[in-house]
Design an enzyme around this catalytic site. Structure first.
Site, mmCIF file in Angstrom:
data_model
loop_
_atom_site.group_PDB
_atom_site.id
_atom_site.type_symbol
_atom_site.label_atom_id
_atom_site.label_comp_id
_atom_site.label_asym_id
_atom_site.label_seq_id
_atom_site.Cartn_x
_atom_site.Cartn_y
_atom_site.Cartn_z
ATOM 1 C CB SER A 21 6.155 6.070 -0.304
ATOM 2 O OG SER A 21 4.864 6.639 0.386
ATOM 3 N N GLY A 37 0.805 -1.157 0.057
ATOM 4 C CA GLY A 37 -0.078 -0.164 0.059
ATOM 5 C C GLY A 37 0.742 1.226 -0.110
ATOM 6 C CB CYS A 38 1.638 3.643 2.762
ATOM 7 S SG CYS A 38 -0.196 3.845 3.229
ATOM 8 C CB ILE A 39 5.782 0.356 1.222
ATOM 9 C CG1 ILE A 39 6.168 0.474 2.738
ATOM 10 C CG2 ILE A 39 7.245 0.118 0.516
ATOM 11 C CD1 ILE A 39 7.001 1.718 3.064
#
Length: 213
Positions: free
Chosen positions: A154, A149-151
């Site tokens: 990013s 997800g956020c990794i």
């Protein structure tokens, strides 16, 4: 039948980017809520958080720019978005709730950047990219959660902003271990270099020693 890695190799994916002149460390969403399997955690997230302690200490000793992120929504719901509609418990991560606080073992130090975000990427809608640019950063080491997800989001934005992404595979975690492994493979073949914490520390330390000669 060729494996996934064979296909990437045949199509000439997976070239190593290497380190540039100035690295920074980005730690994504290692907050209490994601360290707790009863809230947003599970899988190997807490283990990855533990592994990041040594990485953080090494980057501090080398004087690298360091940034941490937190997901923070207004308690009154006034800034709800599609992300919080899809995952309603994220609304509980408001400024003062214990779940939204960065874990004690990775508590930000003096001069370290703390980014508040409401979307998966550490960069979308934040000033992190210009902040890194101001500090001469060209390479970003990435730790945190969750890998799928956020990794993932990013890492893509690290690349899109022109920084070289270095994904530290034992310092990122996911509640879904299968998704963790798949995303490490995809990110490593298309968007980022993937290495262990100890490999990254060795590379950073060696480069600093060479620069001092």
């Amino acid at each position: 039948m060729p494996s996934e890695i064979d296909i990437y190799t045949r199509q000439k994916f997976g070239r190593r980017l290497g380190f540039g002149k100035q690295a920074a460390l980005l730690i994504v969403d290692f907050v209490n809520g994601f360290d707790d399997p009863e809230q947003f955690g599970g899988g190997n997230i807490s283990e990855a958080c533990d592994n990041t302690v040594v990485l953080l200490e090494a980057c501090r000793s080398l004087g690298l720019p360091i940034a941490h992120t937190r997901i923070v929504f207004n308690a009154d719901g006034s800034d709800d978005n599609v992300f919080s509609l899809k995952v309603p418990p994220l609304r509980d991560l408001s400024e003062d709730t214990p779940a939204s606080q960065i874990v004690d073992r990775l508590k930000p130090g003096r001069g370290e950047i703390v980014v508040r975000k409401r979307l998966p990427s550490a960069f979308f809608g934040t000033d992190l990219a210009p902040n890194f640019t101001l500090r001469g950063v060209d390479t970003v080491l990435i730790a945190g959660c969750v890998t799928s997800g956020c990794i993932h989001a990013s890492v893509l934005d690290v690349m899109c902003h022109g920084f070289c992404p270095i994904l530290i595979n034992d310092c990122v975690g996911d509640r879904d271990l299968a998704a963790h492994e798949v995303n490490l493979r995809v990110l490593g073949q298309i968007y980022a270099d993937v290495m262990t914490r100890d490999e990254a520390i060795t590379e950073l330390t060696s480069r600093q020693a060479q620069a001092a000669e």
